[in-house]
Design an enzyme around this catalytic site. Sequence first.
Site, PDB file in Angstrom:
ATOM      1  N   TYR A 138      29.043 -29.076 -52.740  1.00 52.52           N
ATOM      2  CA  TYR A 138      29.515 -30.515 -51.657  1.00 52.52           C
ATOM      3  C   TYR A 138      30.411 -31.401 -53.012  1.00 52.52           C
ATOM      4  O   TYR A 138      31.180 -31.937 -52.231  1.00 52.52           O
ATOM      5  CB  TYR A 138      28.286 -30.780 -51.422  1.00 52.52           C
ATOM      6  CG  TYR A 138      27.795 -30.037 -50.354  1.00 52.52           C
ATOM      7  CD1 TYR A 138      27.445 -29.376 -50.012  1.00 52.52           C
ATOM      8  CD2 TYR A 138      27.080 -31.125 -48.709  1.00 52.52           C
ATOM      9  CE1 TYR A 138      26.604 -28.764 -49.150  1.00 52.52           C
ATOM     10  CE2 TYR A 138      27.386 -30.293 -47.555  1.00 52.52           C
ATOM     11  CZ  TYR A 138      26.335 -28.992 -48.251  1.00 52.52           C
ATOM     12  OH  TYR A 138      26.347 -28.667 -46.918  1.00 52.52           O
ATOM     13  N   LYS A 193      22.139 -18.610 -58.293  1.00 52.07           N
ATOM     14  CA  LYS A 193      22.370 -17.663 -58.424  1.00 52.07           C
ATOM     15  C   LYS A 193      22.703 -16.737 -59.977  1.00 52.07           C
ATOM     16  O   LYS A 193      23.685 -16.973 -60.149  1.00 52.07           O
ATOM     17  CB  LYS A 193      23.458 -16.698 -57.001  1.00 52.07           C
ATOM     18  CG  LYS A 193      22.829 -16.385 -55.710  1.00 52.07           C
ATOM     19  CD  LYS A 193      22.106 -15.205 -55.572  1.00 52.07           C
ATOM     20  CE  LYS A 193      22.981 -14.546 -55.418  1.00 52.07           C
ATOM     21  NZ  LYS A 193      22.561 -13.095 -54.693  1.00 52.07           N
ATOM     22  N   ASP A 225      19.045 -15.255 -52.254  1.00 50.88           N
ATOM     23  CA  ASP A 225      19.329 -14.761 -50.821  1.00 50.88           C
ATOM     24  C   ASP A 225      17.316 -14.462 -51.002  1.00 50.88           C
ATOM     25  O   ASP A 225      17.304 -14.415 -49.450  1.00 50.88           O
ATOM     26  CB  ASP A 225      20.346 -13.304 -51.543  1.00 50.88           C
ATOM     27  CG  ASP A 225      19.944 -12.577 -52.409  1.00 50.88           C
ATOM     28  OD1 ASP A 225      18.757 -13.179 -53.773  1.00 50.88           O
ATOM     29  OD2 ASP A 225      20.585 -11.695 -52.326  1.00 50.88           O
ATOM     30  N   ASP A 249      20.436 -27.581 -48.768  1.00 45.97           N
ATOM     31  CA  ASP A 249      21.297 -27.123 -47.206  1.00 45.97           C
ATOM     32  C   ASP A 249      20.768 -25.938 -45.965  1.00 45.97           C
ATOM     33  O   ASP A 249      20.326 -26.417 -45.328  1.00 45.97           O
ATOM     34  CB  ASP A 249      22.497 -27.497 -46.764  1.00 45.97           C
ATOM     35  CG  ASP A 249      23.476 -27.868 -46.010  1.00 45.97           C
ATOM     36  OD1 ASP A 249      22.335 -28.357 -45.266  1.00 45.97           O
ATOM     37  OD2 ASP A 249      24.346 -27.259 -45.620  1.00 45.97           O
ATOM     38  N   ASP A 253      17.193 -25.511 -44.217  1.00 45.59           N
ATOM     39  CA  ASP A 253      17.295 -25.329 -42.795  1.00 45.59           C
ATOM     40  C   ASP A 253      16.102 -24.487 -42.045  1.00 45.59           C
ATOM     41  O   ASP A 253      15.275 -23.743 -41.206  1.00 45.59           O
ATOM     42  CB  ASP A 253      18.689 -24.828 -41.580  1.00 45.59           C
ATOM     43  CG  ASP A 253      19.323 -26.506 -41.732  1.00 45.59           C
ATOM     44  OD1 ASP A 253      18.581 -27.767 -41.828  1.00 45.59           O
ATOM     45  OD2 ASP A 253      20.220 -26.381 -40.588  1.00 45.59           O
TER      46      ASP A 253
HETATM   47  C1  IPM Z   1      21.792 -32.021 -44.033  1.00 43.03           C
HETATM   48  C2  IPM Z   1      22.950 -31.600 -42.797  1.00 43.03           C
HETATM   49  C3  IPM Z   1      24.768 -32.499 -43.601  1.00 43.03           C
HETATM   50  C4  IPM Z   1      25.033 -31.355 -45.039  1.00 43.03           C
HETATM   51  C5  IPM Z   1      25.474 -32.397 -42.611  1.00 43.03           C
HETATM   52  C6  IPM Z   1      25.605 -33.059 -41.718  1.00 43.03           C
HETATM   53  C7  IPM Z   1      27.022 -33.070 -43.992  1.00 43.03           C
HETATM   54  O1  IPM Z   1      23.915 -30.500 -42.296  1.00 43.03           O
HETATM   55  O2  IPM Z   1      21.857 -33.087 -44.723  1.00 43.03           O
HETATM   56  O3  IPM Z   1      21.771 -31.336 -44.542  1.00 43.03           O
HETATM   57  O4  IPM Z   1      25.300 -30.692 -44.583  1.00 43.03           O
HETATM   58  O5  IPM Z   1      24.490 -32.488 -45.851  1.00 43.03           O
HETATM   59 MN    MN Z   2      21.927 -29.399 -43.467  1.00 45.42          MN
END
Ligand code: IPM
Ligand code: MN
Length: 364
Positions: A138, A193, A225, A249, A253
């Site tokens: 990022y 990794k 992975d 990130d 999720d």
């Molecule tokens: C998160 C979100 C953000 C990211 C987006 C909205 C930029 O997905 O906070 O996890 O990718 O970090």
């Molecule tokens: Mn995210």
Amino acid sequence: MRSYEIAVVQGDGIGPEVCGAAIEVLKATPVSNCLRFVEYPAGAGHYRATGDAFPRETMEGCRKADAILHGAAGLPEVTFPDGTEAGIDFGLRLRFGLDLYANVRPIKLRPGVTSVLHGRKPGDIDYIVLRENTEGLYAARGAGVSLRGEMAVDSLVVTRKGTERIVRKAFELARARNGAPGDGKRRVTCCDKANVLRTYAFFRRVFDEVADEYPDIERDYAYADAMTVHMVERPERYDVIVTENMFGDIISDLAAATVGGMGMSPSAELGDRNGFFQAAHGSAPTIAGKDIANPYGTILSAASMLDWLAERHADEGLRGAARAVERAVDAAIAAEAGRTRDLGGSASTREATRRVIDALGAAQ
Ligand code: IPM
Ligand code: MN
């Protein structure tokens, strides 16, 4: 009594609904008199209206506030000329601008929530994904190269300073916790990794150096992975997982999906001076304005904001309020009528929020 200024950015999509819910809940706590909310604009809607996704006054307001509370920002169709999303500039630039290097994402299966993982009950899944939040892949945001329509390059950045501080944070978090639910061991897992890229091999080397300072905590490694498989097959083994920005990130999720989904996923993005609190989910524009979004992730983020402020200012009142909000969320979800659609119920955003507020009231 000390008072705290909270910079509020509602954002886009469901942002205003979930952010509004969290503020209502905070206003129903015994510390409401100590909190002053100041709203600032940012996000895709603001970009569409003004050409600026993140005004300078919003940045300054966030910088000087005691904490920042956010709904969610971004709309997929609102993009910069380079094709990237404009609205998310707010969260991303805030991370870099205020050096919010530690993204703490608690993954906890709460009572009343059914996991998609077979046979897991509340208490079985309780770990933290600690995402490095200012470098990694990022770091290249807005600075990569896109050349003549033929190629594009973004760089992965790992520094010693950035890695040392996030790994140290991971071990400190582990010290303050009770260990992994499966075996009660305090454990920090380095997710990378290191077998493939120099950046990750370096991340792991620095991890090992810092881990030497914490002989009381088990060190552990997983390739990113394989990590996704472990999180599904044996989540009870995990306590704190520390990882690079992009991996964090993605795996956070997946982790959220095992404990009820993105709607149940709070986050705290912390620097040495500033704290930014929002749910880990996005702005979900397809369900915006329908009063069906799950507000619990944002409400839990608000609770962690109280906790962080309590710690920084040695304010026991705030700590008590943080615990009370968490308990009220658990009470609201424990009843089927308090569960939103994503949790298998039919509660609206407002109904869920009202139930948290009622539970807070009943406890006082
Ligand atoms: C998160 C979100 C953000 C990211 C987006 C909205 C930029 O997905 O906070 O996890 O990718 O970090
Ligand atoms: Mn995210």
